[in-house]
Design a protein around this motif. Structure first.
Motif, mmCIF file in Angstrom:
data_model
loop_
_atom_site.group_PDB
_atom_site.id
_atom_site.type_symbol
_atom_site.label_atom_id
_atom_site.label_comp_id
_atom_site.label_asym_id
_atom_site.label_seq_id
_atom_site.Cartn_x
_atom_site.Cartn_y
_atom_site.Cartn_z
ATOM 1 N N ASN A 1 -19.908 3.305 -2.303
ATOM 2 C CA ASN A 1 -19.909 4.762 -2.229
ATOM 3 C C ASN A 1 -19.044 5.171 -1.047
ATOM 4 O O ASN A 1 -18.702 4.359 -0.199
ATOM 5 N N GLY A 2 -18.692 6.432 -1.020
ATOM 6 C CA GLY A 2 -17.758 6.882 -0.004
ATOM 7 C C GLY A 2 -16.333 6.578 -0.408
ATOM 8 O O GLY A 2 -16.073 5.889 -1.402
ATOM 9 N N CYS A 3 -15.378 7.090 0.360
ATOM 10 C CA CYS A 3 -13.988 6.986 -0.051
ATOM 11 C C CYS A 3 -13.077 7.071 1.170
ATOM 12 O O CYS A 3 -13.380 7.776 2.133
ATOM 13 N N ALA A 4 -11.947 6.378 1.101
ATOM 14 C CA ALA A 4 -10.963 6.447 2.175
ATOM 15 C C ALA A 4 -10.038 7.645 2.030
ATOM 16 O O ALA A 4 -9.296 7.963 2.956
ATOM 17 N N MET A 5 -10.066 8.286 0.878
ATOM 18 C CA MET A 5 -9.305 9.509 0.690
ATOM 19 C C MET A 5 -10.143 10.695 1.159
ATOM 20 O O MET A 5 -11.324 10.550 1.464
ATOM 21 N N ALA A 6 -9.524 11.873 1.207
ATOM 22 C CA ALA A 6 -10.214 13.019 1.820
ATOM 23 C C ALA A 6 -9.918 14.293 1.048
ATOM 24 O O ALA A 6 -9.414 15.268 1.601
ATOM 25 N N CYS A 7 -10.233 14.296 -0.237
ATOM 26 C CA CYS A 7 -10.027 15.500 -1.039
ATOM 27 C C CYS A 7 -10.929 16.611 -0.517
ATOM 28 O O CYS A 7 -12.131 16.405 -0.311
ATOM 29 N N ALA A 8 -10.353 17.770 -0.295
ATOM 30 C CA ALA A 8 -11.053 18.829 0.429
ATOM 31 C C ALA A 8 -12.242 19.387 -0.327
ATOM 32 O O ALA A 8 -13.128 19.999 0.274
ATOM 33 N N TYR A 9 -12.319 19.184 -1.630
ATOM 34 C CA TYR A 9 -13.391 19.730 -2.463
ATOM 35 C C TYR A 9 -14.470 18.704 -2.779
ATOM 36 O O TYR A 9 -15.404 18.987 -3.532
ATOM 37 N N MET B 1 0.835 -1.203 0.000
ATOM 38 C CA MET B 1 0.000 0.000 0.000
ATOM 39 C C MET B 1 0.866 1.248 0.000
ATOM 40 O O MET B 1 1.954 1.281 0.562
ATOM 41 N N ILE B 2 0.323 2.296 -0.597
ATOM 42 C CA ILE B 2 1.000 3.578 -0.612
ATOM 43 C C ILE B 2 0.319 4.476 0.389
ATOM 44 O O ILE B 2 -0.882 4.683 0.353
ATOM 45 N N GLY B 3 1.049 5.035 1.310
ATOM 46 C CA GLY B 3 0.479 5.932 2.306
ATOM 47 C C GLY B 3 1.260 7.213 2.388
ATOM 48 O O GLY B 3 2.351 7.328 1.845
ATOM 49 N N LEU B 4 0.712 8.190 3.087
ATOM 50 C CA LEU B 4 1.369 9.473 3.226
ATOM 51 C C LEU B 4 2.141 9.578 4.530
ATOM 52 O O LEU B 4 2.781 10.572 4.796
ATOM 53 N N SER B 5 2.080 8.560 5.369
ATOM 54 C CA SER B 5 2.803 8.586 6.635
ATOM 55 C C SER B 5 2.969 7.159 7.104
ATOM 56 O O SER B 5 2.637 6.207 6.414
ATOM 57 N N VAL C 1 -5.968 15.132 -0.062
ATOM 58 C CA VAL C 1 -5.491 14.506 1.174
ATOM 59 C C VAL C 1 -5.638 12.986 1.079
ATOM 60 O O VAL C 1 -6.662 12.464 0.669
ATOM 61 N N ARG C 2 -4.581 12.283 1.445
ATOM 62 C CA ARG C 2 -4.533 10.809 1.478
ATOM 63 C C ARG C 2 -4.568 10.186 0.081
ATOM 64 O O ARG C 2 -4.955 9.039 -0.087
ATOM 65 N N THR C 3 -4.160 10.906 -0.938
ATOM 66 C CA THR C 3 -4.089 10.362 -2.287
ATOM 67 C C THR C 3 -2.642 10.042 -2.645
ATOM 68 O O THR C 3 -1.713 10.421 -1.945
#
Length: 355
Positions: A93-101, A1-5, A220-222
């Motif tokens: 539906n829904g997503c584990a990422m968190a794009c601000a828009y 998996m690819i993560g940001l932290s 965020v989280r992409t």
């Protein structure tokens, strides 16, 4: 998996599930994949008070730690005409990422983590019946010259969904058997498992891109933008049709230079085989006052780019919501400026639609 932290991208602690989903093989597989997760039965995946009333300041945690398992009730294919000919019944539906828009976060009142549907066979069969009734596509259109195209990821990201279950693999297999149709989904996630699905041209992946500086703040989280671009040739070699999704175009001081740099990067990376089949969608930012208030609680820095009442105006959406878009008249000029910038560096990239 690819993560940001160092924090795992998905670390499922709790699964809300409709008990009827356990009657399906896919439902049992998903539950077995996360054996340590707490299981909470719910009457409907749409009505989970703990998710709807979440603390806006705790926006990311449920996206990482919560999964919802349900059944897709409505199996109709809806006409679209922009990105696709039809919107297929969704497998999630829904997503584990968190794009601000992202508008998806508002669908269940708060963060809206992934809801995955267990009745994949019923969903695939509904798409197949719909395509069979249509028969051959009578003439080319801006969506596709030959096939009826079905959008599969209207309210989520299938590359991330593929971390949860084999629903995406099954969709690819289903479209391989349809002589007159292909699937399509947009993604901001690099999932190398997709390379083994053998799509044989039956699936269009729309890689979503924006300038890296904006993406670091908003996506965020992409997966990082450079990794998304580098993944495009691999997807094409694996048998996918690959298009670009320039979305959203966020206007701010210096935006033209940033998008010019992105176009140059894409042009430098893509081989001729990808360029020869390339097309793109261009989507200008649409924002929302309700989402603005949520963002102020968990990610206020993003609103410095997204909330620009000096250049935005209200618009009522097809669903009846009051959204904010860039002001009419000016929006058209800015959009044309974007298209001119794209054509200057990537003249081979056909724009299928822009708004």
């Amino acid at each position: 998996m690819i993560g940001l932290s160092a924090t795992p991208f998905l670390d499922i602690h709790r699964i809300y599930f409709e008990p009827a989903a356990e009657a399906y093989t896919r439902g049992r597989e998903i539950l077995a994949r996360f054996p340590a997760a707490e299981r909470v039965p719910v009457a409907s995946h749409w009505r989970i008070p703990e998710l709807q009333g979440g603390d806006p300041g705790d926006f990311l945690r449920p996206k990482r730690e919560v999964l919802v398992l349900g059944l897709k009730k409505g199996l109709a294919c809806r006409p679209n005409g922009r990105s696709a000919d039809f919107i297929a019944p969704s497998t999630s539906n829904g997503c584990a990422m968190a794009c601000a828009y992202c508008y998806v976060a508002r669908r269940k009142g708060h963060a809206n983590p992934i809801t995955v549907f267990a009745n994949i066979e019923e969903i695939s069969a509904a798409i197949a019946r719909h395509a069979a009734r249509l028969g051959p596509k009578p003439e080319p259109n801006q969506v596709d010259p030959r096939d009826w195209v079905y959008d599969l990821g209207e309210n989520g990201d299938l590359s991330v969904d593929a971390l949860i279950s084999d629903n995406v693999r099954d969709l690819v297999a289903a479209f391989r058997s349809l002589p007159n149709a292909k699937g399509s989904f947009a993604t901001k996630w690099v999932n190398r498992d997709l390379l083994g699905y053998d799509p044989q041209g039956c699936m269009r992946v729309r890689m979503s891109l924006m300038p890296a500086s904006a993406a670091k703040l908003l996506d965020v989280r992409t997966s990082p933008v450079a990794e998304r671009i580098a993944f495009i040739p691999e997807l094409h070699r694996a048998g996918y049709e690959v298009h670009l999704n320039f979305s959203p175009v966020v206007l701010h001081e210096g935006w033209e230079a940033e998008w010019s740099e992105l176009s140059a990067e894409v042009d430098d990376v893509l081989p001729a085989s990808v360029k020869d089949q390339l097309a793109a969608e261009v989507i200008m930012l649409t924002h929302n006052a309700e989402l603005h208030e949520v963002n102020l609680a968990w990610h206020p820095k993003a609103e410095a780019l997204l909330w620009r009442p000096d250049i935005q105006e209200e618009k009522r959406s097809e669903g009846g919501q009051i959204n904010l878009r860039y002001r009419a008249g000016w929006k058209g000029r800015w959009l044309q400026r974007f298209l001119d910038l794209l054509a200057a560096r990537m003249p081979y990239c056909r724009v299928r639609y822009a708004f």
